[in-house]
Design a protein around this motif. Structure first.
Motif, PDB file in Angstrom:
ATOM      1  N   MET A   1      11.012 -71.561 -16.256  1.00 58.42           N
ATOM      2  CA  MET A   1       9.962 -71.075 -17.138  1.00 58.42           C
ATOM      3  C   MET A   1       9.198 -69.958 -16.456  1.00 58.42           C
ATOM      4  O   MET A   1       9.278 -69.787 -15.256  1.00 58.42           O
TER       5      MET A   1
ATOM      6  N   ASN B   1       4.838 -82.372 -17.050  1.00 60.66           N
ATOM      7  CA  ASN B   1       5.736 -81.742 -18.024  1.00 60.66           C
ATOM      8  C   ASN B   1       5.183 -80.399 -18.488  1.00 60.66           C
ATOM      9  O   ASN B   1       4.120 -79.964 -18.053  1.00 60.66           O
ATOM     10  N   ASN B   2       5.937 -79.771 -19.357  1.00 57.34           N
ATOM     11  CA  ASN B   2       5.533 -78.470 -19.897  1.00 57.34           C
ATOM     12  C   ASN B   2       5.092 -78.622 -21.339  1.00 57.34           C
ATOM     13  O   ASN B   2       5.783 -79.271 -22.140  1.00 57.34           O
ATOM     14  N   PHE B   3       3.959 -78.034 -21.653  1.00 57.49           N
ATOM     15  CA  PHE B   3       3.483 -77.926 -23.035  1.00 57.49           C
ATOM     16  C   PHE B   3       2.460 -76.795 -22.939  1.00 57.49           C
ATOM     17  O   PHE B   3       1.276 -77.020 -22.716  1.00 57.49           O
ATOM     18  N   TYR B   4       2.989 -75.569 -23.044  1.00 56.31           N
ATOM     19  CA  TYR B   4       2.178 -74.388 -22.737  1.00 56.31           C
ATOM     20  C   TYR B   4       0.971 -74.236 -23.655  1.00 56.31           C
ATOM     21  O   TYR B   4       0.036 -73.514 -23.314  1.00 56.31           O
TER      22      TYR B   4
ATOM     23  N   LEU C   1      16.910 -85.845 -19.615  1.00 61.74           N
ATOM     24  CA  LEU C   1      16.303 -84.574 -19.975  1.00 61.74           C
ATOM     25  C   LEU C   1      16.348 -83.666 -18.750  1.00 61.74           C
ATOM     26  O   LEU C   1      15.928 -84.058 -17.666  1.00 61.74           O
TER      27      LEU C   1
ATOM     28  N   CYS D   1      15.268 -79.966 -17.125  1.00 56.74           N
ATOM     29  CA  CYS D   1      14.431 -78.800 -17.342  1.00 56.74           C
ATOM     30  C   CYS D   1      15.053 -77.586 -16.664  1.00 56.74           C
ATOM     31  O   CYS D   1      15.726 -77.715 -15.642  1.00 56.74           O
TER      32      CYS D   1
ATOM     33  N   TRP E   1      14.294 -79.758 -12.515  1.00 63.99           N
ATOM     34  CA  TRP E   1      13.967 -81.178 -12.415  1.00 63.99           C
ATOM     35  C   TRP E   1      14.477 -81.888 -13.658  1.00 63.99           C
ATOM     36  O   TRP E   1      14.710 -81.273 -14.703  1.00 63.99           O
TER      37      TRP E   1
ATOM     38  N   TRP F   1      13.702 -92.389 -25.545  1.00 64.50           N
ATOM     39  CA  TRP F   1      13.058 -91.781 -26.718  1.00 64.50           C
ATOM     40  C   TRP F   1      13.228 -92.689 -27.927  1.00 64.50           C
ATOM     41  O   TRP F   1      14.205 -93.443 -28.009  1.00 64.50           O
TER      42      TRP F   1
ATOM     43  N   TYR G   1       4.862 -71.634 -31.080  1.00 65.15           N
ATOM     44  CA  TYR G   1       6.115 -71.886 -30.361  1.00 65.15           C
ATOM     45  C   TYR G   1       7.223 -72.045 -31.398  1.00 65.15           C
ATOM     46  O   TYR G   1       7.106 -72.843 -32.326  1.00 65.15           O
TER      47      TYR G   1
ATOM     48  N   GLN H   1       0.761 -85.365 -25.090  1.00 64.52           N
ATOM     49  CA  GLN H   1       1.334 -84.384 -24.176  1.00 64.52           C
ATOM     50  C   GLN H   1       2.855 -84.311 -24.264  1.00 64.52           C
ATOM     51  O   GLN H   1       3.462 -83.370 -23.763  1.00 64.52           O
ATOM     52  N   ASN H   2       3.468 -85.305 -24.899  1.00 70.51           N
ATOM     53  CA  ASN H   2       4.922 -85.278 -25.066  1.00 70.51           C
ATOM     54  C   ASN H   2       5.338 -84.818 -26.458  1.00 70.51           C
ATOM     55  O   ASN H   2       6.504 -84.940 -26.825  1.00 70.51           O
TER      56      ASN H   2
ATOM     57  N   ARG I   1       8.679 -84.405 -32.588  1.00 73.37           N
ATOM     58  CA  ARG I   1       9.316 -83.330 -31.833  1.00 73.37           C
ATOM     59  C   ARG I   1      10.824 -83.493 -31.941  1.00 73.37           C
ATOM     60  O   ARG I   1      11.312 -84.508 -32.441  1.00 73.37           O
TER      61      ARG I   1
ATOM     62  N   GLY J   1      15.246 -78.374 -21.441  1.00 75.10           N
ATOM     63  CA  GLY J   1      14.126 -79.011 -22.147  1.00 75.10           C
ATOM     64  C   GLY J   1      13.377 -78.119 -23.106  1.00 75.10           C
ATOM     65  O   GLY J   1      12.828 -78.604 -24.094  1.00 75.10           O
ATOM     66  N   PHE J   2      13.350 -76.807 -22.858  1.00 78.61           N
ATOM     67  CA  PHE J   2      12.505 -75.968 -23.715  1.00 78.61           C
ATOM     68  C   PHE J   2      13.035 -75.833 -25.138  1.00 78.61           C
ATOM     69  O   PHE J   2      12.318 -75.405 -26.035  1.00 78.61           O
TER      70      PHE J   2
HETATM   71  N1  MTE Z   1       7.217 -77.369 -27.040  1.00 80.67           N
HETATM   72  C1  MTE Z   1       6.110 -76.622 -27.209  1.00 80.67           C
HETATM   73  N2  MTE Z   1       5.566 -76.540 -28.437  1.00 80.67           N
HETATM   74  N3  MTE Z   1       5.514 -75.945 -26.189  1.00 80.67           N
HETATM   75  C2  MTE Z   1       6.036 -75.969 -24.922  1.00 80.67           C
HETATM   76  O1  MTE Z   1       5.483 -75.332 -24.008  1.00 80.67           O
HETATM   77  N4  MTE Z   1       7.808 -76.836 -23.462  1.00 80.67           N
HETATM   78  C3  MTE Z   1       9.214 -77.206 -23.440  1.00 80.67           C
HETATM   79  C4  MTE Z   1       9.516 -78.411 -24.336  1.00 80.67           C
HETATM   80  N5  MTE Z   1       8.876 -78.257 -25.621  1.00 80.67           N
HETATM   81  C5  MTE Z   1       7.211 -76.761 -24.698  1.00 80.67           C
HETATM   82  C6  MTE Z   1       7.761 -77.467 -25.796  1.00 80.67           C
HETATM   83  C7  MTE Z   1       9.715 -77.466 -22.102  1.00 80.67           C
HETATM   84  S1  MTE Z   1       9.892 -76.112 -21.102  1.00 80.67           S
HETATM   85  C8  MTE Z   1      10.081 -78.714 -21.663  1.00 80.67           C
HETATM   86  S2  MTE Z   1      10.839 -78.930 -20.153  1.00 80.67           S
HETATM   87  C9  MTE Z   1       9.785 -79.916 -22.464  1.00 80.67           C
HETATM   88  O2  MTE Z   1       9.072 -79.612 -23.659  1.00 80.67           O
HETATM   89  C10 MTE Z   1       8.965 -80.826 -21.548  1.00 80.67           C
HETATM   90  O3  MTE Z   1       8.302 -81.846 -22.201  1.00 80.67           O
HETATM   91  P1  MTE Z   1       8.821 -83.360 -22.214  1.00 80.67           P
HETATM   92  O4  MTE Z   1       8.909 -83.792 -20.798  1.00 80.67           O
HETATM   93  O5  MTE Z   1       7.799 -84.121 -22.976  1.00 80.67           O
HETATM   94  O6  MTE Z   1      10.145 -83.323 -22.885  1.00 80.67           O
END
Ligand code: MTE
Length: 317
Positions: free
Chosen positions: A1, A75-78, A131, A133, A137, A143, A192, A220-221, A226, A234-235
């Motif tokens: 990322m 985790n990522n959730f920008y 999963l 990334c 990682w 799920w 996104y 956060q997930n 989703r 993962g993205f």
């Molecule tokens: N979805 C949104 N809306 N925004 C984000 O930044 N990040 C992605 C994905 N979905 C992201 C997103 C990325 S880079 C990853 S690795 C996974 O979410 C990580 O989240 P998780 O561990 O809950 O799957």
């Protein structure tokens, strides 16, 4: 990322300390204790509403799941910031109810589903997926969801539909990372957007996900709904969806817009295709020390390789 700020803690710091001490030498245990303050900064969420689901042995892995604490604090959730602990620290501003998901585009029966109606319509099943990334990682997460195909078939895609576009909620009031003032720069173009080819979206592994670890999705997930695409980085698994649109062209995704040379549309996990800035040959499973070899299609090659028969995966990365 695109990491413009160094993450505040590393994956090895979030291993469950007790299990860690049982397994490792005194030296390793001492290192873990020294790192516990970071864990406290982004606390795991309180247990959420339980969500019953049938276990699907067809989609289970033999490996133990990643600790819930790790899966919910690293985790990522920008939309909440670019650091790995930002989502856990800031996700309280997201309100997953009331919530609606619009399913439309090239379909015969477009419909907007209220989230609990959606969950009632499609009986949830639990699937343990690895999963991976793009940053190297990986985690193993139980799920809870249902095949995206079940929903898509219900709205009846027309012959024009070739791809599916996923859109995350756009609301700077709930997502601080969407405010221009948040970091002094815009990390991604909002909302996104992600996408799949229609046959990928209809594949039985692709899960529309509403829970994890026996409960509803923590914010956060990606609460309240989703996607999870287990053979892709993962993205591709976009969170907090408000729209699923059947389209006639390949969607332009958020990461492609931000860095097209680094994040292609397909993004299949592939140890032989490196990210321009790092190798994808190995990965660090959260909770483990040694890196392990990355598997083609994240270990799901038997099930998905046929989708890409004849394609040059270096070109279509
Ligand atoms: N979805 C949104 N809306 N925004 C984000 O930044 N990040 C992605 C994905 N979905 C992201 C997103 C990325 S880079 C990853 S690795 C996974 O979410 C990580 O989240 P998780 O561990 O809950 O799957």
């Amino acid at each position: 990322m695109l990491i413009r700020k160094a993450p505040r803690f590393r994956s090895s710091e979030i291993t469950d300390v007790k299990a860690y001490l049982n397994r490792r030498s005194f030296m390793a245990g001492a290192a873990a204790l020294a790192l516990t303050p970071s864990v406290a900064r982004a606390a795991a969420p309180a247990p959420g509403r339980p969500l019953a689901a049938t276990r699907s042995p067809a989609f289970s892995l033999s490996e133990p799941p990643t600790k819930f604490e790790a899966a919910t604090t690293y985790n990522n959730f920008y939309e909440f910031g670019v650091n790995k602990d930002d989502p856990a620290r800031l996700a309280g501003s997201l309100k997953p109810r009331p919530w609606a998901v619009q399913v439309d585009g090239h379909v015969a029966r477009p419909k907007t589903y209220e989230i609990d109606e959606l969950i009632r319509l499609f009986p949830p099943e639990e699937r343990v997926y690895a999963l991976r990334c793009v940053e190297g990682w990986s985690m193993i997460i139980p799920w809870i969801g249902f095949p995206l195909a079940s929903l898509l078939k219900r709205v009846e895609p027309t012959g024009k539909a070739t791809h599916v576009e996923f859109t995350t909620l756009l609301d700077p009031a709930q997502f601080p990372g969407q405010r221009p003032s948040f970091l002094g720069f815009s990390s991604l173009e909002w909302p996104y957007i992600e996408g799949l080819r229609l046959d990928e979206a209809l594949h039985p592994l692709t899960l529309l996900t509403v829970g994890m670890y026996g409960q509803v999705l923590p914010n956060q997930n990606g609460a309240p709904v989703r996607v999870v695409v287990p053979w892709k980085y993962g993205f591709k698994s976009a969170k907090s969806l408000v729209r699923i649109r059947l389209v006639a062209e390949q969607p332009r995704t958020a990461w492609e817009k931000a860095a097209p040379h680094e994040y292609g549309f397909y993004s299949n996990v592939n140890p032989a295709v490196d990210h321009p800035r790092w190798s994808q040959a190995t990965e660090r499973r959260i909770g483990e020390f040694r890196r392990r070899p990355t598997l083609l299609f994240n270990g799901y090659a038997d099930q998905v390789a046929s989708l890409y028969a004849g394609m040059d995966l270096k070109k279509h990365f």
